[in-house]
Write a protein that holds these residues in place. Structure first.
Motif, PDB file in Angstrom:
ATOM      1  N   TRP A 256       0.821  -1.212   0.000  1.00 61.23           N
ATOM      2  CA  TRP A 256       0.000   0.000   0.000  1.00 61.23           C
ATOM      3  C   TRP A 256       0.847   1.251   0.000  1.00 61.23           C
ATOM      4  O   TRP A 256       0.509   2.259  -0.604  1.00 61.23           O
ATOM      5  N   LEU A 257       2.016   1.158   0.628  1.00 62.94           N
ATOM      6  CA  LEU A 257       2.893   2.328   0.672  1.00 62.94           C
ATOM      7  C   LEU A 257       3.476   2.612  -0.714  1.00 62.94           C
ATOM      8  O   LEU A 257       3.558   3.752  -1.158  1.00 62.94           O
ATOM      9  N   SER A 258       3.849   1.519  -1.403  1.00 62.52           N
ATOM     10  CA  SER A 258       4.368   1.689  -2.770  1.00 62.52           C
ATOM     11  C   SER A 258       3.311   2.321  -3.664  1.00 62.52           C
ATOM     12  O   SER A 258       3.608   3.206  -4.474  1.00 62.52           O
ATOM     13  N   VAL A 259       2.070   1.827  -3.497  1.00 66.47           N
ATOM     14  CA  VAL A 259       0.973   2.380  -4.300  1.00 66.47           C
ATOM     15  C   VAL A 259       0.783   3.855  -3.958  1.00 66.47           C
ATOM     16  O   VAL A 259       0.590   4.702  -4.834  1.00 66.47           O
ATOM     17  N   LEU A 260       0.904   4.153  -2.661  1.00 74.31           N
ATOM     18  CA  LEU A 260       0.746   5.538  -2.215  1.00 74.31           C
ATOM     19  C   LEU A 260       1.797   6.449  -2.853  1.00 74.31           C
ATOM     20  O   LEU A 260       1.500   7.569  -3.269  1.00 74.31           O
ATOM     21  N   HIS A 261       3.052   5.915  -2.937  1.00 75.03           N
ATOM     22  CA  HIS A 261       4.113   6.716  -3.577  1.00 75.03           C
ATOM     23  C   HIS A 261       3.697   7.127  -4.991  1.00 75.03           C
ATOM     24  O   HIS A 261       3.799   8.275  -5.386  1.00 75.03           O
ATOM     25  N   VAL A 262       3.229   6.145  -5.745  1.00 75.58           N
ATOM     26  CA  VAL A 262       2.845   6.406  -7.142  1.00 75.58           C
ATOM     27  C   VAL A 262       1.697   7.405  -7.186  1.00 75.58           C
ATOM     28  O   VAL A 262       1.728   8.382  -7.945  1.00 75.58           O
ATOM     29  N   LEU A 263       0.688   7.158  -6.358  1.00 72.26           N
ATOM     30  CA  LEU A 263      -0.485   8.028  -6.338  1.00 72.26           C
ATOM     31  C   LEU A 263      -0.109   9.457  -5.984  1.00 72.26           C
ATOM     32  O   LEU A 263      -0.532  10.407  -6.633  1.00 72.26           O
ATOM     33  N   TYR A 264       0.732   9.578  -4.945  1.00 75.03           N
ATOM     34  CA  TYR A 264       1.120  10.909  -4.488  1.00 75.03           C
ATOM     35  C   TYR A 264       1.774  11.685  -5.618  1.00 75.03           C
ATOM     36  O   TYR A 264       1.415  12.832  -5.909  1.00 75.03           O
ATOM     37  N   LEU A 265       2.725  11.029  -6.297  1.00 79.04           N
ATOM     38  CA  LEU A 265       3.436  11.707  -7.384  1.00 79.04           C
ATOM     39  C   LEU A 265       2.495  12.012  -8.549  1.00 79.04           C
ATOM     40  O   LEU A 265       2.575  13.075  -9.176  1.00 79.04           O
ATOM     41  N   ALA A 266       1.601  11.069  -8.841  1.00 76.35           N
ATOM     42  CA  ALA A 266       0.667  11.260  -9.956  1.00 76.35           C
ATOM     43  C   ALA A 266      -0.273  12.431  -9.682  1.00 76.35           C
ATOM     44  O   ALA A 266      -0.579  13.224 -10.574  1.00 76.35           O
ATOM     45  N   VAL A 267      -0.705  12.541  -8.415  1.00 73.47           N
ATOM     46  CA  VAL A 267      -1.615  13.644  -8.071  1.00 73.47           C
ATOM     47  C   VAL A 267      -0.887  14.989  -8.192  1.00 73.47           C
ATOM     48  O   VAL A 267      -1.414  15.949  -8.747  1.00 73.47           O
TER      49      VAL A 267
END
Lengths: 286, 308
Positions: A256-267
């Motif tokens: 979930w943290l890895s996914v969060l990294h991607v999401l954060y940058l994408a946002v």
């Protein structure tokens, strides 16, 4: 009132009708024309671009990954940084920092130039190019420059033996996303400036430099006292670096943290991009 | 009469409470050379931006080539050539590259842009400078390059905002010659200027603008006939004396204007007015009889000179 006077489509064969047909290409490809222009402009400082792209990885990987690493590994062993050599630990962070460095160059002064010092954005907009296309074109051009820079950086990482994992190449994409995610926000901010009274220098000194130091770049974030760790959590560089480490040497963190990294940058990328387009549209329509 | 290429009706542009353009109406016919004459801050450049489809109007109606700029901005701009008040050539590119890059913005194929670029470098008399840096060009050369760039798409209308401001007389004349050629070729010109000689040279018809409104409209000669006398006598008595003398010669000529540095006497015959002044026992430091110009029209209409 004829159809022309109601804002409706002009009659076939009229000048207006011909204009509509001949503008279709620019409506579709305008962003690429702007990118083309940026590439041509890059040649004016081609030497800087090349020296940075090739010189930086050598200098940083050698200084941190070999020089400092000798000290760290000798004194603390691999336990210090999560079970890998200091070189392997620091290399993905340096890769992401390189992306941030290019983004910081390309999304600041060239934007000031385009709006103010040599207002080519107004010239583009006097042609059929739309404000949003100017921003898109810049993002495309910077994407290419970051991608090439990170590709070269990664090649040196391999050369230095800094990438234990086979999925390491994915770190290049993470770095590009990091650079762009942070960069478009910086671009939007720069676009709001009508005068440079030192704001950009302040950003370099009080945003980019601290971000580089406190984003788990040279030491794990956990080493910092809790009251300083928030810098890492909001830092695009920390999110990018952690994810790059997952791919480069298999840093263990929850999915979930890895996914969060991607999401954060994408946002960040989406918000900054949209914001920059809006400011540009407002600024060019005077 | 052919369909006009620009139709402005009651055009308004406001910035907060300030109306830069305050309800102006005009039409420009194809092939016509139309001028907006007025002092700095009159609303000329704002009008140009509205016509150039890069500024959204606050009120009124505007059609350029039959299209509404609010809806068809890029389409209108694809048929315009724009020469802005301040050069915005790309100084990171060479002279020739400036034209090549700009041509692409109109979606033109590379080969066509390259061909057109060479023609325009010849037209702008810049063939020797093709590979120069932009910053190495003189002011006049930069203006000519900007005009060449504006012509890259073979525009239906060329917009020129203060095309010769800041140029030396020789550079101005070279530029006027180039613009006159375009006019002869049938290009529609819309230009702003605060130089009356420029307006007289280049404009078939013009509007005098002040404070965002149109004060008068017509051909230069017609405006002069309507708003001024045939000749003007300019006399100087020294800054301290002008006002006193003006009181003494009141009633001479059709009309008298007292400026800080000189007195203007409007008359059908300037020489005879000068004789009357000398007969009255007054001795001007300098005297000059000239034909009335648009400057006089402007002074008459607004009570102010164009360049203050």
């Amino acid at each position: 009132m004829t159809a022309e006077h109601t804002g409706a489509a002009p009659p076939p064969g009229s000048v207006g009708d011909r204009a509509i047909r001949s503008t279709r290409r620019t409506r579709r490809w305008g962003s690429w024309y702007v990118a083309e222009h940026r590439f041509l402009s890059l040649r004016a400082y081609a030497q800087t671009v090349t020296v940075t792209a090739i010189g930086n990885p050598i200098i940083y990987l050698y200084a941190m990954g070999v020089g400092l690493a000798t000290l760290v590994d000798a004194n603390l062993g691999t336990d210090a940084v999560g079970g890998v050599s200091y070189l392997a630990f620091v290399a993905p962070a340096l890769l992401c920092s390189a992306a941030i460095a290019v983004a910081s160059d390309e999304f600041t002064y060239p934007i000031m130039i385009g709006f103010k010092w040599n207002p080519v954005f107004f010239a583009m907009n006097a042609a059929p190019i739309q404000p949003g296309q100017i921003i898109n074109g810049i993002v495309i051009a910077v994407f290419v420059r970051i991608f090439v820079t990170c590709g070269i950086f990664y090649a040196f990482m391999l050369l230095f033996g800094a990438v234990p994992s086979a999925t390491g190449f994915l770190a290049v994409f993470v770095a590009v996303l990091t650079g762009l995610g942070f960069g478009v926000l910086l671009m939007a901010y720069t676009a709001t400036l009508t005068e440079d009274t030192g704001q950009l220098a302040m950003v370099m000194r009080f945003v980019i430099l601290p971000m580089t130091l406190f984003s788990g770049t040279f030491f794990p974030l956990a080493v910092l006292p809790v009251w300083l760790q928030w810098i890492g959590w909001i830092s695009p560089l920390w999110h990018g670096t952690e994810l790059a480490r997952v791919f480069a040497y298999g840093l263990s963190e929850p999915l979930w943290l890895s996914v969060l990294h991607v999401l954060y940058l994408a946002v960040l990328l989406a918000v900054g991009w949209a914001w920059a387009r809006r400011i540009t549209a407002r600024r060019l329509n005077k | 009469m052919p369909e006009p290429v620009i139709v402005a009706q009651n055009l308004v542009k406001k910035y907060q409470d300030f109306a830069a353009v305050d309800g102006i109406s005009f039409e420009v016919a194809p092939g016509e050379s139309f001028g907006l004459l007025g002092p700095n801050g009159a609303g000329k450049s704002t009008t140009m931006r509205l016509v150039g489809a890069v500024s959204t109007r606050t009120g009124g109606d505007l059609r350029v080539l039959g299209l509404d700029p609010n809806r068809y901005g890029p389409e209108i701009r694809s048929r315009l050539g724009v020469v802005p008040q301040a050069d915005n050539l790309d100084t990171e590119l060479r002279v020739r590259e400036n034209l090549l890059v700009y041509g692409r913005y109109f979606g033109l194929p590379r080969a066509q842009v390259a061909r057109r670029t060479d023609e325009l470098l010849a037209f702008a008399q810049l063939e020797d400078k093709a590979k120069s840096k932009v910053d190495a060009l003189s002011g006049g050369m930069k203006r000519r390059l900007t005009i060449a760039r504006a012509l890259i798409n073979d525009p239906s209308i060329l917009l020129l905002d203060e095309p010769t401001t800041g140029l030396d007389p020789q550079a101005r004349h070279i530029l006027w010659d180039r613009l006159f050629r375009l006019k002869e070729q049938g290009t529609t010109l819309l230009l702003t200027t605060h130089y009356m000689d420029e307006a007289e040279q280049l404009c078939d018809r013009l509007v005098v603008i002040d404070n965002g409104v149109i004060m008068a409209e017509g051909a230069p000669a017609q405006l002069i006939r309507t708003y001024s006398s045939r000749e003007v006598l300019e006399v100087r008595f020294g800054s301290d004396l002008n006002a006193d003398v003006a009181a003494q010669i009141a009633g001479m000529g059709d009309r008298i204007e007292v400026l800080p540095d000189r007195i203007l006497i409007y008359s059908e015959n300037g020489e005879s007015e000068l004789v009357r002044i000398v007969d009255a026992g007054l001795t001007p430091i300098t005297s000059l009889v000239r034909r009335s110009s648009l400057e006089d029209v402007f002074l008459r209409l607004t009570g102010r000179t164009l360049i203050e």
